[in-house]
Design an enzyme around this catalytic site. Structure first.
Site, mmCIF file in Angstrom:
data_model
loop_
_atom_site.group_PDB
_atom_site.id
_atom_site.type_symbol
_atom_site.label_atom_id
_atom_site.label_comp_id
_atom_site.label_asym_id
_atom_site.label_seq_id
_atom_site.Cartn_x
_atom_site.Cartn_y
_atom_site.Cartn_z
ATOM 1 N N HIS A 127 14.313 12.061 10.481
ATOM 2 C CA HIS A 127 13.716 13.397 10.436
ATOM 3 C C HIS A 127 12.208 13.329 10.220
ATOM 4 O O HIS A 127 11.442 14.090 10.824
ATOM 5 C CB HIS A 127 14.373 14.221 9.331
ATOM 6 N N THR A 165 11.414 14.682 1.038
ATOM 7 C CA THR A 165 10.844 14.402 2.352
ATOM 8 C C THR A 165 11.687 14.987 3.469
ATOM 9 O O THR A 165 11.154 15.366 4.526
ATOM 10 C CB THR A 165 10.709 12.884 2.557
ATOM 11 N N ASP A 166 12.994 15.084 3.275
ATOM 12 C CA ASP A 166 13.882 15.600 4.313
ATOM 13 C C ASP A 166 13.598 17.077 4.572
ATOM 14 O O ASP A 166 13.406 17.502 5.720
ATOM 15 C CB ASP A 166 15.330 15.396 3.867
ATOM 16 N N ASP A 167 13.591 17.884 3.506
ATOM 17 C CA ASP A 167 13.254 19.297 3.679
ATOM 18 C C ASP A 167 11.855 19.454 4.254
ATOM 19 O O ASP A 167 11.621 20.298 5.128
ATOM 20 C CB ASP A 167 13.333 20.023 2.329
ATOM 21 N N GLU A 214 11.759 18.861 8.009
ATOM 22 C CA GLU A 214 12.411 19.916 8.785
ATOM 23 C C GLU A 214 11.658 21.242 8.685
ATOM 24 O O GLU A 214 11.641 22.027 9.644
ATOM 25 C CB GLU A 214 13.859 20.079 8.318
#
Length: 644
Positions: free
Chosen positions: A456, A378-380, A383
């Site tokens: 994020h 989920t972080d990538d 972003e």
């Protein structure tokens, strides 16, 4: 504005221009960026040990890796898990073993110094479980004293308390091959002995019986160890076969597992122990893929060879796009459009382990690496969406990009955990049980929501027009509930409270909180109070274990940039603190536009395993300076509409 302030901003502007030129020069023709990722020398020691186990270690590999390992030894003879950190017993033992394997004289000063430290701190008997597994593979530690992970774990349904899916994805992929090795108990020839590192220390005191760890300790000693001696043979054989199938089904296109080195090495050895020859397609692909994780460099002592534990091209590329847009690079600049096309092509369109908790959720998202399609995070994904929004290109590219973003937004929203936050790889991966088992003395075992990842995702969804959506409101509530008493936020994947706070403040502002919100003001005061005299910010990785280090440490470019991003979001980008931070970045920049950063600022496992992202020192300062100086290129109008 004073003359001094103007001079500082002028210097910051010149520094930004040089840094932008550096980033442009380091983009590949295909559109991506990638910085090497350094960790500690256990990666290099274990690579040599794996090759010894498989019978493929070469003299050339050994000499170059040993040279790298020696270069990281400190004056006291020890090795640490991060630059400037305290000595680490297990890391020192593994490094010593690798150097002995390379032929270093045990009486040489550097070996004698390491040995003195090891013996003074409990010897081999006091090392962590993972180190003892490596020792057991070569007969230097009895398998019967290694905690048991029965391969029958592969049969447990996902709802079971200790099923594979109660572990974080990195632990899950490591547990399966280690379960195979523990069951088969292979022993290969090492050629050297570590008898001189035995201190004769008593075994560690078992945990209190009337505790969860104590109960698991009893289960291990009284039930699992006896069962390992006399397993139900048909069930054991079926479990081993199922483990092999589980691993092979998850092998990635680059030959590895999960895009990370540890399960890669254990997977190769487990399959070898199961009888898969090295010329089997699975084994051949795995060995070939490791070459792409091997860094070769020259050093004053000669060529060195070191291993990346992971690679970060998707992460580096989306952060570089955002940085260039923050620095005022036009949305249709060829550098951005090339990167955008590459990122769109990296979207993952198949299901992975995440779907066990979210069946029926249509797949999308991005992984960290070139090849890790089973584990988008989920972080990538958040972003990447934020980066893709900053790009303008032709109509066909725009339609494809918007469709890609739409799928990814739906996936992100569907990966929210029940408490309102987001973990990195799985939803609701919050069980406390995996951390209690005897095996779990190293690294995070689960993937619960964290402030940095949740922030994020919230920022991303707000950019997509979802600030008032219940999904986002629940995420904001999670962030507010998890603010620390001192006003900061904990950083799971970056060091540490500076990183968490640097992520959360832009998200809260994007979600509609105002800079005069008391919680935002408290965070700003915390950042201001922790600015170093040189104008920068730094936080030592010891803060994960010792609160006295929270917000304290030598200044680094990346951590200074995280603080500046938070201050800018909170309408403090023109403050004296922000100007001093910008001045620090201008003063510490190299003539070629880059920054040096010896300290590790990335986190793998809080308290245990840390990372040095070689591109962090570039992308975050460029973003911070661009925003502080007001050069930001906004998202194009055709990108600024909600996708639901």
């Amino acid at each position: 504005m004073t003359v001094q302030a103007e001079s500082t901003l002028d210097a910051a502007g010149a520094a930004l221009d040089r840094a932008v030129a550096w980033l442009r020069d380091h983009q590949t023709a295909d559109g991506w960026w990638k910085g090497n990722m350094e960790t500690n020398v256990t990666m290099d020691a274990e690579d040599l040990l794996m090759r010894q186990f498989l019978g493929i270690r070469t003299a050339e590999q050994t000499v170059a890796s040993a040279r790298w390992i020696r270069s990281k030894q400190r004056d006291d003879g020890t090795w640490a898990t991060f630059h400037g950190g305290p000595a680490d017993l297990s890391t020192t033992v593994e490094a010593y073993l690798a150097l002995k394997l390379a032929g270093d004289d045990v009486d040489a000063p550097h070996m004698a110094a390491a040995r003195r430290y090891v013996l003074a701190h409990g010897g081999l008997e006091s090392t962590r479980v993972f180190t003892r597994i490596w020792l057991a593979l070569f007969g230097e530690w009895p398998w019967r004293l290694v905690p048991v992970i029965p391969p029958e774990i592969v049969f447990l349904p996902p709802s079971a308390p200790l099923s594979l899916y109660s572990f974080g994805c990195w632990a899950r992929q490591t547990v399966v091959p280690i379960a195979v090795l523990r069951a088969l108990r292979p022993t290969r020839r090492l050629g050297v002995s570590l008898a001189e590192l035995r201190a004769g220390s008593p075994p560690p005191t078992p945990p209190r019986a009337l505790s969860v760890p104590g109960l698991f300790h009893l289960l291990d000693r009284q039930v699992l160890v006896p069962y390992e001696r006399h397993p139900v043979r048909p069930l054991r054989e079926l479990a081993l076969a199922r483990c092999a199938e589980w691993m092979i089904a998850r092998q990635e296109a680059d030959g590895g597992w999960g895009g990370i080195q540890p399960p890669w090495a254990y997977g190769l050895m487990a399959l070898d122990a199961l009888g898969y020859p090295l010329d089997h397609p699975v084994q051949r692909a795995a060995l070939a893929g490791l070459d792409g994780f091997t860094v070769h460099e020259d050093s004053p002592a000669g060529p060195v060879r070191w291993m990346e534990a992971c690679q970060s091209p998707v992460w580096d590329t989306c952060l570089a796009v955002t940085a260039l847009a923050d620095a005022g690079v036009p949305a249709d600049d060829p550098a951005l459009t090339r990167a955008g096309r590459w990122l769109v092509g990296e979207e993952i369109r198949r299901t992975g382990d995440w779907s066990v908790r979210r069946p029926g959720l249509p797949p999308s998202g991005w992984a960290f690496e070139f090849a890790n399609d089973g584990y988008p995070d989920t972080d990538d994904t958040a972003e990447v969406i934020l980066a893709l929004r900053r790009i303008r290109s032709g109509a066909a590219d725009t339609r494809e990009r918007r469709a890609t973003i739409g799928r990814a937004v739906r996936w992100l929203a569907g990966m929210q955990s029940a408490d309102g936050g987001w973990g990195a790889f799985d939803a609701d991966n919050t069980s406390s049980i995996p951390a209690q088992i005897p095996f779990a003395d190293f690294g995070a075992m689960t993937d619960p929501p964290s402030a940095d990842v949740t922030a994020h995702v919230v920022e991303c969804l707000c950019a997509e027009g979802m600030a008032n959506d219940p999904v986002v409101r629940r995420g904001v509530d999670w962030l507010l509930r998890n603010q620390e008493d001192d006003g900061s936020w904990y950083g799971r994947w970056g060091a540490n409270h500076v990183y968490g706070t640097g992520a959360v403040l832009p998200a809260l502002i994007a979600a509609g909180r105002t800079p005069d919100d008391p919680r935002i003001r408290r965070a700003v005061r915390w950042l201001s109070a922790h600015q170093n005299p040189d104008g920068g910010w730094g936080e030592d990785l010891r803060s994960y274990r010792d609160d006295a280090w929270r917000g304290r440490g030598e200044s680094t470019p990346s951590q200074t940039a995280w603080a500046l991003l938070a201050l800018d979001a909170a309408a403090a980008g023109g403050s004296a603190e922000a100007r001093r931070g910008a001045g620090y970045l201008a003063q510490t920049q190299n003539p070629d536009g880059s920054w040096d950063e010896e300290f590790f600022t990335g986190t793998g496992f809080p308290g245990d395993f840390y990372l040095s992202y070689k591109l962090y020192r570039m992308v975050f300062p460029v973003s911070a300076l661009g925003r502080i100086l007001g050069r930001v290129t906004p998202a194009p109008d055709d990108e600024a509409r909600a996708v639901r």
